[in-house]
Design an enzyme around this catalytic site. Sequence first.
Site, short mmCIF file in Angstrom:
data_model
loop_
_atom_site.label_atom_id
_atom_site.label_comp_id
_atom_site.label_asym_id
_atom_site.label_seq_id
_atom_site.Cartn_x
_atom_site.Cartn_y
_atom_site.Cartn_z
CD GLU A 175 -3.41 0.76 2.25
OE1 GLU A 175 -2.64 0.38 3.24
OE2 GLU A 175 -3.60 1.63 2.18
CG ASP A 176 1.83 2.82 3.23
OD1 ASP A 176 0.25 3.51 2.77
OD2 ASP A 176 2.18 2.86 4.28
#
Length: 715
Positions: free
Chosen positions: A86-87
């Site tokens: 996600e990051d």
Amino acid sequence: MLPLLVNYSTKIFISDLCELLEKYLDTSQIKEVYRAYLFSAEAHDGQVRKSGEAYIFHPVSATYILAEMHSDTQTLCAAMLHDVIEDTGITKEKLEAEFGKQVAELVDGVSKLSTIEFRTREHAQAENFRKMLLAMNRDIRVIIVKLADRLHNMRTLGAMRPAARQRIAKETLEIYAPIANRLGINIIQSELEELSFATLYPKRYKILAYRMQKIYNQRSETFNAIKISIEKQLAKYTFNAKVYKRKRNPYRIYFNMCNKKKSSLPNKTFLQLMNICALRIIVDNKADCYLALCAVHSLYKPMFECFKDYIAIPKSNGYQSIHTLLFSSHGMLIETQIRTIEMHKLSETGITTYGLEHFSNENDYQNPSYQRASEWLRELLEIRANDSIEFLEHVKTDLFPEEVYVFTPKGEIMQILKDATAIDFAYAIHTDVGNKCVSAKIDGQYVPLSTQLSSGQTVEVFTAKWARPNPSWLNFAVSAKARSNIRHFLKNLQHDEAIRLGKHMLDKELIAYSLHVDTFNEEQITSLLKIFKCNSMEILLAEIGFGNCMALIVARQFDPTPSLPTETGKPKPLIIKSTENIVVNFASCCHPIPGDDIIGFISAGKGIVIHIASCKQVIQYKVEKLQAIEWEVGIEGEFLVDIQIEVNDQQGVLANVATCITNMKSNIEHVANENNDGRSILKFCISVKNRHHLATIMRHVRRLSSVTRIHRSRG
Ligand code: MN
């Protein structure tokens, strides 16, 4: 942040984690986790958390939480990598190449979960719940990683803005803590509860925590004296037993103070709740649990209603223990839990422990919490709720259960929900038993299926081959399984009714061509299905029945020169059997009742709408959309009808008329009142069996002295 009763916020370094891992993993496994750490640290390099510390502290801390519960290597790696997709933009494929398919799947699942927020309206929430369950169902460890992630975020919530803090704390308390509970992970559940409580109600938490600490200090001598007396008593027996003082969860104290109904304890004020010495006795094996029980009961008298044997009957999350509340000689109650070491481990960490590596081979897997959790997930996902809100209701009743235990005639224990009825019990046994259920006995006595069950009863249900679910069961069935099965059945029934109706309507039109649906040949069917783009004759008939397709047009396909068909035989009218026929609707403009001359209007999507033949609405309709209809002889059911009553405006007149109507075994659905120069017109919508019933009611109402005029309104 607030000073918490327990300090949760120690900073964790990778060295701390490795030290902890050495206690239960071998070197190659620790190396694997370390490799995940290096990978994650590099991926998150340069990122900082809101608190200002390097991002990697977050995954390390989340992993540490799981290591404390002795989770397996894959879960630990996934926790270490949980924010990488996600990051940092690293792909799932890359993770799979580095750490294998299962770890990559886990991280992907956690990333999916992270995009789900539960703050929006109920409807969106339900969809989110379903998504969450689906993610969990791929691999239940997804939710374990998510819980550890959430726990560390809660511990470091102080860095967030107040609004975000509130939202996250609320979501944690309402969604994640109950899930931790359902999966039997007590350690995470109680910490999540305490942290959310402290965030949502800082003042209440502060006061409560302060007072708890104070009382605890004041009473520590008494607590010790009680503990020692129990230890001495246990020492008289020849088994190993250790006595521990238990920490009290301030949120639970608060919860019990606010939710008087739900508390199992007899006392509910703060002082009364605190007037309890909470102890836990841990022994080697199951038999010793009962010996320990015998020992404490011979020392202190138990409070009868508060004795619970969750060893014989485990809770739905697999929790086992004996609970007993004792009167001490010090004027204090002693809340005692007796359990084995295994039971204790299981109650603290639930499905997270016992090496989930055996995951791929379910038969080998012995952790009862895990089995129950998977079963629970499977049941939830099997719920056939079309409507999101309905689905959410199911999930909520399953997440916050109050359980009742009953017995089958063979003495097997069945666990059902509080307020569950005999029909829920039938469905709990088997879907087919529920669907074919006709009657029930409780402790040998015949009872209605709507009877609510209570713990300890022996319940027996009887089935019949011809039986089928009754729509009225939805009024009292409470379990998700029962309700979704009844609904599903009714939906199918509706489909069958539409087919029956469609067939009748088409047959009527086919008379003009001397044809019958039943005598269609292959060729005729194929050509019809092609023209109307249906996959089967049943679907086409249902479409006609639902009013989406005109019978007249279908029939005309057999006429080479399209023109209005001449009637070569008088069609039989359709027979209306009851109000439960779902594709048949009664028009609200004229409210036809049995005995009236009626006519059907075919409405797209609604099926057939029945009007009184003389209704003004009907005149506007096209003739080919009308359908001859008759009531079945002796039809039963409740039919709504409008009546208008003119009365002299005097006190109590409405009550008198209403009483008169209900005395005649009619229900009042609706009433409105119009005033006009000292005279009132009462407009009632009431239920009647037929015209005769209505006439009797009107005769009685007319006799009332204040009534000047009464008539039926027909739109
Ligand atoms: Mn995270």
